[in-house]
Design a protein around this motif. Structure first.
Motif, PDB file in Angstrom:
ATOM      1  N   GLY A  10       8.914   0.913  -4.409  1.00  0.00           N
ATOM      2  CA  GLY A  10       8.059  -0.113  -3.817  1.00  0.00           C
ATOM      3  C   GLY A  10       6.597   0.247  -3.865  1.00  0.00           C
ATOM      4  O   GLY A  10       6.198   1.271  -4.412  1.00  0.00           O
ATOM      5  N   GLY A  11       5.800  -0.634  -3.297  1.00  0.00           N
ATOM      6  CA  GLY A  11       4.352  -0.467  -3.294  1.00  0.00           C
ATOM      7  C   GLY A  11       3.683  -1.786  -2.993  1.00  0.00           C
ATOM      8  O   GLY A  11       4.270  -2.673  -2.372  1.00  0.00           O
ATOM      9  N   TYR A  12       2.458  -1.937  -3.498  1.00  0.00           N
ATOM     10  CA  TYR A  12       1.646  -3.095  -3.164  1.00  0.00           C
ATOM     11  C   TYR A  12       1.544  -4.103  -4.307  1.00  0.00           C
ATOM     12  O   TYR A  12       0.921  -5.136  -4.174  1.00  0.00           O
ATOM     13  CB  TYR A  12       0.238  -2.633  -2.760  1.00  0.00           C
ATOM     14  N   SER A  13       2.164  -3.808  -5.435  1.00  0.00           N
ATOM     15  CA  SER A  13       2.129  -4.709  -6.584  1.00  0.00           C
ATOM     16  C   SER A  13       3.410  -4.494  -7.383  1.00  0.00           C
ATOM     17  O   SER A  13       4.328  -3.802  -6.934  1.00  0.00           O
ATOM     18  CB  SER A  13       0.907  -4.427  -7.458  1.00  0.00           C
ATOM     19  N   GLN A  14       3.472  -5.105  -8.555  1.00  0.00           N
ATOM     20  CA  GLN A  14       4.667  -4.954  -9.379  1.00  0.00           C
ATOM     21  C   GLN A  14       4.803  -3.545  -9.942  1.00  0.00           C
ATOM     22  O   GLN A  14       5.887  -3.131 -10.352  1.00  0.00           O
ATOM     23  CB  GLN A  14       4.641  -5.977 -10.525  1.00  0.00           C
ATOM     24  N   ILE A  15       3.689  -2.810  -9.976  1.00  0.00           N
ATOM     25  CA  ILE A  15       3.733  -1.411 -10.428  1.00  0.00           C
ATOM     26  C   ILE A  15       4.049  -0.543  -9.220  1.00  0.00           C
ATOM     27  O   ILE A  15       3.250  -0.456  -8.282  1.00  0.00           O
ATOM     28  CB  ILE A  15       2.394  -0.987 -11.059  1.00  0.00           C
ATOM     29  N   PRO A  16       5.214   0.087  -9.165  1.00  0.00           N
ATOM     30  CA  PRO A  16       5.620   0.788  -7.949  1.00  0.00           C
ATOM     31  C   PRO A  16       4.812   2.052  -7.677  1.00  0.00           C
ATOM     32  O   PRO A  16       4.484   2.810  -8.591  1.00  0.00           O
ATOM     33  CB  PRO A  16       7.094   1.131  -8.213  1.00  0.00           C
ATOM     34  N   VAL A  17       4.503   2.252  -6.410  1.00  0.00           N
ATOM     35  CA  VAL A  17       3.903   3.506  -5.941  1.00  0.00           C
ATOM     36  C   VAL A  17       5.013   4.504  -5.647  1.00  0.00           C
ATOM     37  O   VAL A  17       4.902   5.692  -5.959  1.00  0.00           O
ATOM     38  CB  VAL A  17       3.043   3.251  -4.682  1.00  0.00           C
ATOM     39  N   LEU A  18       6.091   4.013  -5.059  1.00  0.00           N
ATOM     40  CA  LEU A  18       7.241   4.852  -4.730  1.00  0.00           C
ATOM     41  C   LEU A  18       8.302   4.703  -5.801  1.00  0.00           C
ATOM     42  O   LEU A  18       8.625   3.587  -6.219  1.00  0.00           O
ATOM     43  CB  LEU A  18       7.809   4.447  -3.366  1.00  0.00           C
ATOM     44  N   LYS A  19       8.851   5.830  -6.223  1.00  0.00           N
ATOM     45  CA  LYS A  19       9.769   5.836  -7.373  1.00  0.00           C
ATOM     46  C   LYS A  19      11.055   6.568  -6.997  1.00  0.00           C
ATOM     47  O   LYS A  19      11.163   7.773  -7.177  1.00  0.00           O
ATOM     48  CB  LYS A  19       9.088   6.494  -8.571  1.00  0.00           C
ATOM     49  N   ASP A  20      11.981   5.823  -6.406  1.00  0.00           N
ATOM     50  CA  ASP A  20      13.305   6.372  -6.074  1.00  0.00           C
ATOM     51  C   ASP A  20      13.216   7.442  -4.981  1.00  0.00           C
ATOM     52  O   ASP A  20      13.605   8.588  -5.182  1.00  0.00           O
ATOM     53  CB  ASP A  20      13.984   6.927  -7.321  1.00  0.00           C
ATOM     54  N   ILE A  21      12.713   7.033  -3.811  1.00  0.00           N
ATOM     55  CA  ILE A  21      12.585   7.927  -2.657  1.00  0.00           C
ATOM     56  C   ILE A  21      13.908   7.980  -1.893  1.00  0.00           C
ATOM     57  O   ILE A  21      14.510   6.941  -1.597  1.00  0.00           O
ATOM     58  CB  ILE A  21      11.469   7.431  -1.709  1.00  0.00           C
ATOM     59  N   ASN A  22      14.352   9.193  -1.574  1.00  0.00           N
ATOM     60  CA  ASN A  22      15.564   9.397  -0.781  1.00  0.00           C
ATOM     61  C   ASN A  22      15.325  10.498   0.248  1.00  0.00           C
ATOM     62  O   ASN A  22      14.986  11.625  -0.116  1.00  0.00           O
ATOM     63  CB  ASN A  22      16.743   9.825  -1.672  1.00  0.00           C
ATOM     64  N   PHE A  23      15.494  10.175   1.535  1.00  0.00           N
ATOM     65  CA  PHE A  23      15.525  11.204   2.571  1.00  0.00           C
ATOM     66  C   PHE A  23      16.034  10.603   3.874  1.00  0.00           C
ATOM     67  O   PHE A  23      16.147   9.382   4.020  1.00  0.00           O
ATOM     68  CB  PHE A  23      14.173  11.904   2.755  1.00  0.00           C
TER      69      PHE A  23
END
Length: 246
Positions: A10-23
């Motif tokens: 996810g993030g603020y546009s179509q280009i993701p800031v977060l890339k497969d975060i797991n915790f």
């Protein structure tokens, strides 16, 4: 567990800031969210509190998503932002009453708790003050009072030590310890690594929108024996290595 983040993109546009975060963050646990500016800490927090919609993945608090029941989901969270967000037309007393109403707290019990917190943070004689009268540190204390007035299951605290004097910092850390002792979970983003090392149970280190590593200090020391023994040494070593890889 209280908070579970699975494959968050996810993030603020179509280009993701977060890339497969797991915790995960478990009951009675203080987890430090660590990373350079731009690593994705604030974006992660904004997804957890429901300000951003994930492009992919899932966030649950005690098994509930924000889409199943938005009010029930958000009532489990108390959030202290990096920059205080106060209503200029409301006094300190009115901010407290607003929090009581928002979380459907018992007014008598909540004010008993509020008065203790106000005394702790030396705000007891400021109830009729407006935000314009407060210093940055005092505004931060108002946010702390309102957050810990609740019985949230998950406290999310973003860079809490900015603007706080040493006494207030110590008081905040004692509050966090009391909440984890009753079983609440705390996710704290901070650059104050010596304090994080001393108080956090585990750490999640972000770099470029990914979880670079996670675990307690012993786990990190075992994973990266050549970087040093302190959280600061390990973090700086990983950050420098990450910059070289970019």
């Amino acid at each position: 567990m209280v908070l579970k983040i699975e494959h968050l993109v996810g993030g603020y546009s179509q280009i993701p800031v977060l890339k497969d975060i797991n915790f995960e963050v478990h009951e009675g646990e203080l987890v430090g969210l660590i990373g350079l500016n731009g690593a994705g800490k604030s974006t992660t927090i904004n997804h957890i509190i429901g300000l951003l919609t994930p492009q992919k993945g899932k966030i649950t608090i005690n098994g509930k998503t924000v889409y199943q029941d938005s009010e029930a989901y958000k009532k489990q969270i108390a959030y202290i932002p990096e920059l205080p967000v106060l209503y200029p037309e409301l006094t300190l007393k009115e901010h407290i009453n607003l929090t009581i109403m928002a979380y459907h707290l018992d007014p008598d019990q909540a004010w008993q708790r509020a008065n203790q917190l106000l005394k702790t943070f030396r705000l007891a004689n400021k109830l009729e003050w407006f935000p314009d009268n407060f210093s940055k540190g005092m505004k931060q204390k108002v946010m702390i009072v309102c957050a810990f007035l609740t019985d949230a299951q998950l406290y999310i605290i973003d860079e809490p030590f900015l603007g706080l004097d040493p006494l207030a910092t110590d008081d905040l850390l004692k509050l966090i310890k009391a909440q984890t002792a009753r079983g609440a979970a705390v996710l704290m983003s901070t650059h104050v690594l010596d304090t994080a090392e001393k108080y956090c149970d585990r750490f999640v280190l972000l770099h470029d929108g990914r979880v670079q590593t996670q675990g307690n200090l012993e786990t990190l020391q075992t994973q990266y024996p050549d970087l040093g023994t302190s959280l600061s040494d390990i973090y700086l070593g990983l950050a420098r290595a990450g910059e070289k890889d970019d």
